[in-house]
Each structure stands twice: as C-alpha cells, then as structure tokens.
Design an enzyme around this catalytic site. Structure first.
Site, mmCIF file in Angstrom:
data_model
loop_
_atom_site.group_PDB
_atom_site.id
_atom_site.type_symbol
_atom_site.label_atom_id
_atom_site.label_comp_id
_atom_site.label_asym_id
_atom_site.label_seq_id
_atom_site.Cartn_x
_atom_site.Cartn_y
_atom_site.Cartn_z
ATOM 1 N N ALA A 220 -86.821 53.807 -41.390
ATOM 2 C CA ALA A 220 -86.451 55.221 -41.119
ATOM 3 C C ALA A 220 -85.708 55.395 -40.108
ATOM 4 C CB ALA A 220 -88.035 55.901 -41.333
ATOM 5 N N PHE B 235 -91.334 58.231 -39.611
ATOM 6 C CA PHE B 235 -92.865 58.474 -39.983
ATOM 7 C C PHE B 235 -93.689 58.296 -38.752
ATOM 8 C CE2 PHE B 235 -92.164 58.579 -44.495
ATOM 9 C CZ PHE B 235 -90.922 57.778 -44.893
ATOM 10 N N VAL C 81 -85.612 55.561 -48.734
ATOM 11 C CA VAL C 81 -85.442 55.841 -50.038
ATOM 12 C C VAL C 81 -84.282 56.918 -50.186
ATOM 13 C CG1 VAL C 81 -87.805 55.385 -50.595
ATOM 14 C CG2 VAL C 81 -87.256 57.597 -49.577
ATOM 15 N N HIS D 197 -88.644 50.048 -51.095
ATOM 16 C CA HIS D 197 -89.762 51.260 -51.409
ATOM 17 C C HIS D 197 -89.294 52.274 -52.237
ATOM 18 C CE1 HIS D 197 -91.891 50.194 -47.220
ATOM 19 N NE2 HIS D 197 -92.105 49.084 -48.057
ATOM 20 N N CYS E 251 -91.988 60.148 -65.148
ATOM 21 C CA CYS E 251 -93.236 60.599 -65.408
ATOM 22 C C CYS E 251 -94.120 59.849 -64.852
ATOM 23 C CB CYS E 251 -93.430 60.808 -66.975
ATOM 24 S SG CYS E 251 -95.156 61.425 -67.461
ATOM 25 N N CYS F 159 -94.483 63.662 -72.575
ATOM 26 C CA CYS F 159 -95.987 63.586 -72.781
ATOM 27 C C CYS F 159 -96.939 64.615 -71.987
ATOM 28 C CB CYS F 159 -96.646 62.176 -72.314
ATOM 29 S SG CYS F 159 -96.792 61.967 -70.383
ATOM 30 N N ASN G 83 -84.361 48.754 -32.252
ATOM 31 C CA ASN G 83 -85.088 49.700 -32.132
ATOM 32 C C ASN G 83 -85.150 50.727 -30.827
ATOM 33 O OD1 ASN G 83 -86.850 50.425 -34.653
ATOM 34 N ND2 ASN G 83 -88.380 50.486 -33.033
HETATM 35 N N1 APR Z 1 -82.380 54.495 -33.081
HETATM 36 C C1 APR Z 1 -83.309 53.159 -32.928
HETATM 37 N N2 APR Z 1 -84.692 53.517 -33.476
HETATM 38 C C2 APR Z 1 -85.179 54.479 -34.035
HETATM 39 C C3 APR Z 1 -84.306 55.791 -34.070
HETATM 40 C C4 APR Z 1 -83.159 55.732 -33.621
HETATM 41 N N3 APR Z 1 -82.280 56.661 -33.443
HETATM 42 N N4 APR Z 1 -85.104 56.688 -34.777
HETATM 43 C C5 APR Z 1 -86.536 56.061 -34.674
HETATM 44 N N5 APR Z 1 -86.412 54.790 -34.399
HETATM 45 C C6 APR Z 1 -87.260 53.580 -34.330
HETATM 46 C C7 APR Z 1 -88.681 54.348 -34.130
HETATM 47 O O1 APR Z 1 -89.073 54.038 -32.641
HETATM 48 C C8 APR Z 1 -89.857 53.467 -35.090
HETATM 49 O O2 APR Z 1 -90.336 52.356 -34.156
HETATM 50 O O3 APR Z 1 -87.525 53.275 -36.097
HETATM 51 C C9 APR Z 1 -88.823 53.177 -36.304
HETATM 52 C C10 APR Z 1 -89.202 53.697 -37.677
HETATM 53 O O4 APR Z 1 -90.600 53.420 -37.720
HETATM 54 P P1 APR Z 1 -91.390 54.160 -38.934
HETATM 55 O O5 APR Z 1 -91.269 55.378 -38.571
HETATM 56 O O6 APR Z 1 -93.007 53.534 -39.136
HETATM 57 O O7 APR Z 1 -90.602 53.782 -40.351
HETATM 58 P P2 APR Z 1 -90.600 52.898 -41.174
HETATM 59 O O8 APR Z 1 -91.097 51.282 -40.495
HETATM 60 O O9 APR Z 1 -89.417 52.522 -42.071
HETATM 61 O O10 APR Z 1 -91.833 52.821 -42.110
HETATM 62 C C11 APR Z 1 -92.022 51.902 -43.232
HETATM 63 O O11 APR Z 1 -93.863 53.271 -43.889
HETATM 64 O O12 APR Z 1 -94.437 55.430 -44.445
HETATM 65 C C12 APR Z 1 -94.093 54.198 -44.990
HETATM 66 O O13 APR Z 1 -92.889 54.166 -46.870
HETATM 67 C C13 APR Z 1 -92.796 54.563 -45.794
HETATM 68 O O14 APR Z 1 -90.801 52.998 -45.775
HETATM 69 C C14 APR Z 1 -91.952 53.682 -44.998
HETATM 70 C C15 APR Z 1 -92.552 52.487 -44.459
#
Ligand code: APR
Length: 233
Positions: free
Chosen positions: A22, A33, A101, A117, A125, A146, A206
């Site tokens: 994300a 998230f 997604v 995901h 449905c 349905c 990250n």
């Molecule tokens: N640049 C670098 N890193 C970033 C940035 C950015 N602009 N924005 C956010 N981050 C980092 C955050 O520090 C965090 O560690 O991206 C990471 C996002 O982690 P999550 O929010 O946990 O997302 P993700 O790892 O994709 O979650 C996995 O969890 O809730 C479920 O299905 C959902 O696919 C998702 C899964």
C-alpha cells in the site's frame, strides 16, 4: 553510496521481480493500512475486511469498500508506478506482484502484474460467485442471479489467495536475480514469506524500515516516488 549501488543492480538485472504494498499508492492519495494515517488506525479490520463482516454487518462492509472505490476515482498512478512500467518495457522486469487492489500498476502501463490480494475494481456475488456490475454494488443492489450480497473481488482476511497468481509469483521469485520489496510492512502472511524464496539479491524500499532492516541485502529508508526517480536513468 547505497542508492548508487542499487542503481547499478537495477541497471544490470534483467530478471527483477518487484513486490509492492500500500505504500506504493500513498503518494497517489490512497491511504495505506498500518501507517499513522492508515485505515487500520481508525477501523478494526475484522469489522470490514473479513467474510464475517460481510455476512454479519453488510452495511459497514459496503460503506468501507464504497469509500475506497470512490477514492480511486479521484486518484491516479504516480511517477513511481510509471518508472516500474518503463523498466518492464525495457525488458528488465519479470513480474510486479502486488498486494494492492487499486490497479495502478496496470493503469501506469505495467502488463506483467499479479494481484495477490485481488482487485477492488471488479465485483461478484458472495453467494453464487456470479460477476456483477460496479454500479449495482455502489447502488447496494442484490445479486440479480440469486439475491445474494455483492462484494469486490478483493481477498478478505481468512480467504485464500488466487492460486494461479501465487504460484506464478513464487516461480518468478525463484528465478529472480534481484527482488525489490517496495512500500509494504510485510505484516501479512503469506505474502511476507515471498522475499525469502529468492536466491537473488533483495532490496527493501520503505518509509519505515525498523522491522526488516537486517533481512535484506540493501535497505533504503525513503519515499518511494523519490527513490524510484533517483534509480531511473
Ligand atoms: N514511501 C515509502 N514507504 C511508504 C510510503 C511512501 N510514500 N507510504 C507508506 N509507506 C510504507 C509504510 O511505512 C508501511 O510500512 O508502506 C508500508 C505500508 O504497509 P501497510 O499499510 O501494512 O500495507 P501493506 O503492507 O500493503 O498491507 C498488506 O494488509 O490490510 C491488508 O490486504 C491489506 O494488502 C494489504 C495487506
């Protein structure tokens, strides 16, 4: 200098696999998230992202996904997505495996994408699995086949991942000479097991690297769009 070394790795690899989360889309205006501004800081995922939530509190489930779908209309892939697509065009990328997604990798031009995901952009449905229209979901219409509840084709907690996508991604990981893990907390199983499946070099890009710094050959703490722009030549 780490970024210099990584730029060399990216330039010399023609078998690069990219795993995104994300964090890849926050600079497009889509919340992640688990960051301070992420969805799970305001909502308990069990109340919206599980099949129990769907069957026992459809209104909240529906509102959560409706808001996220409407958010997408106002957002677009950023330069970072486009750089990854450019690397694929130049024959450098085996696969982009994403937990996202939003479909932004494909919208930016990446063609070899596995959505581990699922996707929020298509609807089915929950009872009979029949495909349904986005309009019917947004208008909270029941399944025309349905009468069941409509839902996006995202993988909810407790559901299995799309098997073909999973196996394709595992094969790519095994073949990779370079794996870039970008914008994910690596909190969620089984995707968080993928980086360990490669014999190639591994890189973590990250904002928050505190949980995984030792696990990778190179770790870059920074904003994804900026880092990818620095790597692009
Ligand atoms: N640049 C670098 N890193 C970033 C940035 C950015 N602009 N924005 C956010 N981050 C980092 C955050 O520090 C965090 O560690 O991206 C990471 C996002 O982690 P999550 O929010 O946990 O997302 P993700 O790892 O994709 O979650 C996995 O969890 O809730 C479920 O299905 C959902 O696919 C998702 C899964």
């Amino acid at each position: 200098m780490t970024i210099e070394r990584l730029r060399e790795w990216v330039q010399s690899s023609n078998n690069t696999v990219i795993l995104t989360g994300a964090g890849m889309s926050t600079e497009s205006g889509i919340p992640d998230f688990r960051s301070a501004s992420g969805w799970w800081n305001n909502i308990d995922p069990r109340t919206v992202a599980t099949t129990d939530a769907l069957t026992q509190n459809y209104s909240l489930f529906y509102e959560f996904y409706k808001i996220r779908i409407e958010n997408l209309e106002k957002a677009a892939p950023h330069e970072g997505h486009k750089i990854l697509a450019d690397w694929e065009k130049r024959g450098k990328v085996l696969l982009v495996a994403t937990q996202n997604v939003d479909g932004f990798h494909q919208l930016a031009g990446s063609q070899k994408v596995e959505e581990l995901h699922g996707s929020i952009r298509s609807i089915r449905c929950h009872r009979c699995q029949q495909a349904a229209s986005m309009d019917n979901f947004l208008n909270k219409v029941s399944c025309s086949h349905c009468g069941g509840k409509l839902r996006p084709n995202v993988v909810l907690f407790g559901e299995g991942l799309p098997q073909a996508s999973w196996h394709k991604t595992m094969e790519a990981m095994k073949a990779a000479e370079l794996v870039l893990v970008i914008g994910t907390s690596l909190e969620v199983y089984p995707v968080n097991q993928l980086p360990m499946m490669t014999r190639g070099k591994t890189v973590y890009i990250n904002l928050d690297i505190s949980q995984h710094a030792t696990q990778f050959d190179i770790t870059i703490e920074g904003k994804i769009k900026e880092v990818l722009q620095q790597l692009q030549v």
